[in-house]
Design a protein around this motif. Structure first.
Motif, mmCIF file in Angstrom:
data_model
loop_
_atom_site.group_PDB
_atom_site.id
_atom_site.type_symbol
_atom_site.label_atom_id
_atom_site.label_comp_id
_atom_site.label_asym_id
_atom_site.label_seq_id
_atom_site.Cartn_x
_atom_site.Cartn_y
_atom_site.Cartn_z
ATOM 1 N N ALA A 71 26.137 30.836 38.760
ATOM 2 C CA ALA A 71 27.069 31.952 38.864
ATOM 3 C C ALA A 71 28.118 31.541 39.980
ATOM 4 O O ALA A 71 29.651 31.815 39.409
ATOM 5 N N ALA A 72 28.115 30.934 40.808
ATOM 6 C CA ALA A 72 29.071 30.367 41.850
ATOM 7 C C ALA A 72 29.813 29.287 41.235
ATOM 8 O O ALA A 72 31.131 29.347 41.452
ATOM 9 N N ALA A 73 29.264 28.330 40.710
ATOM 10 C CA ALA A 73 29.909 27.224 40.053
ATOM 11 C C ALA A 73 30.957 27.859 38.636
ATOM 12 O O ALA A 73 32.175 27.342 38.579
ATOM 13 N N ALA A 74 30.327 28.852 38.166
ATOM 14 C CA ALA A 74 31.231 29.542 36.999
ATOM 15 C C ALA A 74 32.200 30.481 37.445
ATOM 16 O O ALA A 74 33.062 30.972 36.693
ATOM 17 N N GLY A 75 32.287 30.960 38.885
ATOM 18 C CA GLY A 75 33.083 31.715 39.226
ATOM 19 C C GLY A 75 32.797 33.321 38.789
ATOM 20 O O GLY A 75 33.787 33.902 38.788
ATOM 21 N N LYS A 76 31.639 33.665 38.569
ATOM 22 C CA LYS A 76 31.302 34.817 38.142
ATOM 23 C C LYS A 76 30.968 35.788 39.424
ATOM 24 O O LYS A 76 29.889 35.771 39.637
ATOM 25 N N THR A 77 32.080 36.321 40.098
ATOM 26 C CA THR A 77 31.839 36.835 41.501
ATOM 27 C C THR A 77 30.818 38.032 41.391
ATOM 28 O O THR A 77 30.161 38.302 42.359
ATOM 29 N N GLN A 78 31.261 38.790 40.306
ATOM 30 C CA GLN A 78 30.026 40.113 40.388
ATOM 31 C C GLN A 78 28.645 39.766 40.399
ATOM 32 O O GLN A 78 27.883 40.170 40.945
ATOM 33 N N VAL A 79 28.219 38.897 39.380
ATOM 34 C CA VAL A 79 26.762 38.481 39.511
ATOM 35 C C VAL A 79 26.497 37.877 40.655
ATOM 36 O O VAL A 79 25.248 38.001 41.123
#
Length: 452
Positions: A44-52
């Protein structure tokens, strides 16, 4: 990773994430079986998915500190892929994530200090303000974030770091050494950065423990220009090797003699250290009790000097005589009514009690120098006022004796209160010459924090 689980992460869908967890409660536990797992939070962090990412960090706080096989934490991955909002969100959950050490012990602060750009500068400032102690983290090469910023010629990042260290009184970090014994100044000279050298060596008002004191005009520098690396070279020696601008040696001036840590510890205690050991009170409760009692005595004796027994004459009077003798002594309004030997007896004992209380405050505060300089100044002014009042109030007939008493106690007061300041300055001069490897915030030469 389960396909639906991965889709929920990549879609930044928190609801779908919880739906999958309800269906399979051990879904997150599968990611922790390997010693260095690539957890869902890493994805999630590598993809920039902040909410998840925030949701996963909340459900499994341990994920935020785990390193993947490449040696990176979720924070490292978010920074590498320029997902700064995700990094900020993770810091909001736990500011200590800024100090997580990845490959080669590089922390997120180290990583962002090397990057250039306006967004990176703002994130660097956010990191510093969120976690003050992150500045003391060092890489496997013993480099701080300041070392890395200067070594990568990132002047803007260095400006941010320097301004922050000045504001939080941590400029001592500038004298820390890397694995080769190089300080920030050594690196700035060897990489030919005159702007950094100028910032580090420019004169500044002298700071008592990095705190301005009454506009004192003594000059000092942010760094020790006489510090030597492990090859025995100072920054001035490096500048003379011919690979940097001619203006840099002029900025450095003449490097004085340095004093190694072993030489400092092998030498005799300075007079200030002896006084601190002899008069210093380690127990905080005892020190507080002594200060309270000494303050009460100083207050009581000062009040007694302002309101002596018998009070003061309210009017002026000349000698009144008759055919046989003087029936009334001459006096002036504002003088003590008390006279004869009694006035000496009262003044000497009261002054002695006041002076003793001042000595007690002096002895209690000396171990806390330089933070207690303002206390010495305040007490000095109080003492001057006290003894001046004795001169003013003494009867005219006894004015000469009162002057002697005032002079005696005033000389003692000046000696007691000014001596610690002079002694501390001599001690500070020796400390400024000391060249030691420091890699922790705070000086190990200072006393340990007192416990209740």
């Amino acid at each position: 990773m389960d396909k639906k689980f991965q889709e929920a992460i990549l879609n930044d869908d928190v609801d779908a994430l919880h739906t999958l967890l309800v269906q399979n409660p051990i879904l997150l536990d599968r990611a922790t079986k390997e010693p260095f797992p690539n957890t869902p939070l890493h994805v999630a962090a590598a993809a920039g998915k902040t909410q998840v990412a925030v949701e996963l960090a909340t459900l499994r706080p341990s994920f935020a500190r785990r390193l993947n096989p490449e040696g990176f934490s979720p924070m490292h991955l978010a920074l590498q892929h320029d997902h700064f909002q995700t990094a900020r969100a993770l810091v909001t959950i736990d500011p200590e994530l800024i100090r997580v050490k990845g490959r080669e012990r590089i922390t997120p602060l180290h990583y962002i200090a090397e990057r250039e750009g306006d967004a990176e500068l703002e994130l660097l400032a956010d990191f510093l303000c969120a976690c003050k102690r992150s500045i003391e983290d060092i890489t496997s090469r013993c480099q701080t974030a300041v070392h890395i910023a200067v070594k990568s010629c990132n002047i803007k990042a260095f400006d941010v770091l320097l301004g922050w260290m000045k504001r939080v009184y941590l400029t001592e970090v500038l004298d820390w050494k890397d694995e080769d014994g190089n300080t920030v100044l050594h690196i700035a000279v060897s990489t030919n950065q005159p702007q950094v050298v100028k910032l580090l060596t420019e004169d500044r008002p002298f700071l008592f423990k990095n705190r301005p004191f009454l506009g004192c005009m003594y000059r000092d520098r942010l760094v020790k220009v006489n510090a030597k690396n492990f090859l025995g070279k100072t920054a001035l020696d490096i500048s003379r090797e011919g690979h940097c601008d001619k203006e840099i040696p002029d900025m450095l001036g003449t490097a004085g003699t340095s004093l190694t840590l072993s030489q400092f510890l092998s030498g005799k205690l300075t007079l200030f250290e002896k006084c601190s050991r002899y008069f210093g009170i380690r127990d905080e409760q005892t020190g507080n009790m002594i200060l309270v009692v000494a303050t009460l005595i100083a207050t009581g004796t000062y009040q007694a000097a302002l309101s002596p027994p018998g009070g003061y004459w309210q009017d002026d009077s000349d000698p009144v005589t008759n055919s046989t003798s003087i029936v009334q002594k001459p006096h002036m309004a504002g003088n003590m009514i008390l006279g004869g030997s009694k006035v000496y007896f009262f003044t000497v004992l009261n002054s002695l009690a006041f002076y003793t209380s001042i000595i007690t405050i002096w002895a209690t505060a000396i171990g806390l120098l330089p933070d207690t300089f303002i206390v010495y100044l305040s007490v000095l002014i109080l003492g001057l006022t006290f003894f001046v009042s004795i001169i003013v109030e003494f009867p005219k007939a006894n004015r000469f004796a009162g002057t002697l008493i005032w002079a005696f106690y005033e000389i003692l007061l000046l000696a007691v209160l000014l001596l610690p300041i002079l002694v501390w300055f001599s001690h500070k001069a020796i400390q400024n010459r000391m060249d030691a490897t420091k890699r922790r915030v705070g000086s190990f030469l200072e006393s340990e924090p007192r416990r209740r």
